[in-house]
Motif scaffolding. Structure first.
Motif, PDB file in Angstrom:
ATOM      1  N   GLU A   1      43.383  35.074 -19.824  1.00  0.00           N
ATOM      2  CA  GLU A   1      44.589  34.462 -20.386  1.00  0.00           C
ATOM      3  C   GLU A   1      44.647  32.952 -20.121  1.00  0.00           C
ATOM      4  O   GLU A   1      45.380  32.232 -20.788  1.00  0.00           O
ATOM      5  CB  GLU A   1      45.838  35.146 -19.809  1.00  0.00           C
ATOM      6  CG  GLU A   1      46.035  36.552 -20.345  1.00  0.00           C
ATOM      7  CD  GLU A   1      47.142  37.321 -19.630  1.00  0.00           C
ATOM      8  OE1 GLU A   1      47.602  38.328 -20.173  1.00  0.00           O
ATOM      9  OE2 GLU A   1      47.541  36.915 -18.501  1.00  0.00           O
TER      10      GLU A   1
ATOM     11  N   ARG B   1      43.757  38.704 -16.659  1.00  0.00           N
ATOM     12  CA  ARG B   1      44.582  37.529 -16.297  1.00  0.00           C
ATOM     13  C   ARG B   1      43.747  36.258 -16.274  1.00  0.00           C
ATOM     14  O   ARG B   1      44.232  35.196 -16.664  1.00  0.00           O
ATOM     15  CB  ARG B   1      45.269  37.747 -14.932  1.00  0.00           C
ATOM     16  CG  ARG B   1      46.260  38.913 -14.885  1.00  0.00           C
ATOM     17  CD  ARG B   1      47.381  38.765 -15.883  1.00  0.00           C
ATOM     18  NE  ARG B   1      48.352  39.862 -15.825  1.00  0.00           N
ATOM     19  CZ  ARG B   1      48.998  40.329 -16.879  1.00  0.00           C
ATOM     20  NH1 ARG B   1      48.797  39.822 -18.081  1.00  0.00           N
ATOM     21  NH2 ARG B   1      49.883  41.294 -16.754  1.00  0.00           N
TER      22      ARG B   1
ATOM     23  N   ILE C   1      52.239  46.975 -15.294  1.00  0.00           N
ATOM     24  CA  ILE C   1      52.163  46.069 -16.439  1.00  0.00           C
ATOM     25  C   ILE C   1      53.079  46.591 -17.548  1.00  0.00           C
ATOM     26  O   ILE C   1      53.438  47.774 -17.560  1.00  0.00           O
ATOM     27  CB  ILE C   1      50.719  45.942 -16.966  1.00  0.00           C
ATOM     28  CG1 ILE C   1      50.134  47.324 -17.313  1.00  0.00           C
ATOM     29  CG2 ILE C   1      49.835  45.212 -15.968  1.00  0.00           C
ATOM     30  CD1 ILE C   1      48.785  47.271 -17.993  1.00  0.00           C
TER      31      ILE C   1
ATOM     32  N   THR D   1      50.842  45.375 -22.913  1.00  0.00           N
ATOM     33  CA  THR D   1      49.578  45.055 -22.246  1.00  0.00           C
ATOM     34  C   THR D   1      48.799  46.339 -21.980  1.00  0.00           C
ATOM     35  O   THR D   1      47.579  46.384 -22.130  1.00  0.00           O
ATOM     36  CB  THR D   1      49.839  44.294 -20.933  1.00  0.00           C
ATOM     37  OG1 THR D   1      50.648  43.157 -21.214  1.00  0.00           O
ATOM     38  CG2 THR D   1      48.555  43.849 -20.260  1.00  0.00           C
TER      39      THR D   1
ATOM     40  N   ARG E   1      46.495  41.331 -29.167  1.00  0.00           N
ATOM     41  CA  ARG E   1      47.336  40.196 -28.815  1.00  0.00           C
ATOM     42  C   ARG E   1      47.558  39.364 -30.068  1.00  0.00           C
ATOM     43  O   ARG E   1      46.615  38.954 -30.729  1.00  0.00           O
ATOM     44  CB  ARG E   1      46.684  39.345 -27.732  1.00  0.00           C
ATOM     45  CG  ARG E   1      47.414  38.052 -27.489  1.00  0.00           C
ATOM     46  CD  ARG E   1      47.025  37.400 -26.211  1.00  0.00           C
ATOM     47  NE  ARG E   1      47.400  38.221 -25.088  1.00  0.00           N
ATOM     48  CZ  ARG E   1      46.643  38.371 -24.013  1.00  0.00           C
ATOM     49  NH1 ARG E   1      45.492  37.780 -23.927  1.00  0.00           N
ATOM     50  NH2 ARG E   1      47.048  39.130 -23.016  1.00  0.00           N
TER      51      ARG E   1
END
Lengths: 73, 234
Positions: B23, B20, B215, B219, B229
């Protein structure tokens, strides 16, 4: 497209110094801009940690006392 | 729950925290914050690998075959189930949850288990920079909603006052139990946790979380290295 800023809030510029061995003097490796000392420490470490420094320090640019500048006698 | 279960929980949470953070490496409020997000993401992904590596020397690996196929087999907190949509969520995770994991690592390092004493000590040094980053942004003021959310999950993750973490502390394997962990976190952040009512009866003691969920499948596959991704369409 992302528009990048250096910092949010009141910006203070810090000079970043480091050295790789005890034998060499600290030298300037760059600068960071942050609103406080804590964030400046975190930013300096994140930005300039790619080499194996044995010492790193930051100082507020405003605390550097200049004797003369380029172009001055 | 054994010490291995706890180490796996820290590892899974740090893996998701690292993801996270990463990201936000191009979405933070400033260029410096972008770089810090990337660096902290790398740190936490690295920490998770070290922690997974501790499971074998601890003598018991709680990871089952379901970890190959079931996102709910991961032991990360609900806070990491969805990508964060606002910077305040990043700051709350950085300031509260990252610091909570560090406090637990401190309890491991100062406990009686040699492999954890040695292998986790370096994390405490690296985590100091995460802490300074989180505390500074926290002081600049953020939306209280993610902050309260993060506090709740941190306190839940420490577990009930008479649960397994308390037993591990009593046995000397950890240097702190739940009340000490909470106090230590509050001292470090120089703030008090909000008043919370926690229903320990519905709390999941294996995944150390108060509500179900996980999740998303994509992911999960990406974490396993089976998916990539893709850039979002412009």
């Amino acid at each position: 497209m992302t528009t990048y800023k250096r910092v949010s809030g009141d910006a203070v510029e810090y000079e970043v110094f480091a050295r790789k061995t005890r034998a060499e003097p600290l030298h300037q490796v760059g600068s960071v801009v942050a609103p406080d000392d804590d964030l400046a420490v975190a930013y300096a470490r994140a930005t300039y940690d790619e080499e194996r420094w044995c010492e790193m320090a930051i100082v507020r640019k405003e605390h550097v006392i200049e004797l003369w500048q380029p172009g001055e006698p | 729950m054994s010490l291995s279960d706890l180490v796996l929980s820290i590892a899974d949470n740090k893996q998701m925290l690292g993801l996270r953070y990463a990201e936000w490496a191009t979405r933070a409020p400033s260029l410096e914050a972008d770089i810090a997000a990337a660096a902290m993401g790398l740190d936490d992904l690295g920490h998770s690998r070290v922690l997974y590596g501790c499971l074998e020397p601890l003598g018991e690996d709680p990871r089952g075959l379901d970890r190959e196929s079931d996102p709910e087999s991961l032991r990360a907190l609900p806070y990491f189930d969805e990508p964060w949509s606002e910077w305040a969520q990043f700051v709350a995770a950085n300031a509260i949850l990252d610091a909570a994991f560090t406090v637990m690592i401190e309890a491991c390092v100062n406990g009686s288990v040699e492999v954890l004493q040695h292998r986790l000590r370096k994390m405490l040094i690296e985590e100091r920079y995460h802490f300074l980053h989180g505390r500074s942004w926290l002081r600049s003021g953020i939306n209280p909603e993610p902050l309260n959310h993060a506090w709740r999950e941190a306190i839940e993750w420490f577990g009930p006052p008479d649960g397994e973490i308390a037993a591990l502390h009593k046995g000397g394997l950890l240097s702190m139990g739940p009340p000490h962990l909470r106090t230590r976190l509050e001292e470090q952040l120089e703030t008090r946790a909000p008043k919370l009512q926690i229903d320990w009866k519905s709390w999941d003691g294996v995944r150390r979380r108060g509500r179900p969920g996980a999740i998303d499948r994509r992911t999960f596959e990406m974490l396993r290295g089976l998916d990539e991704r893709k850039p979002e369409a412009v």
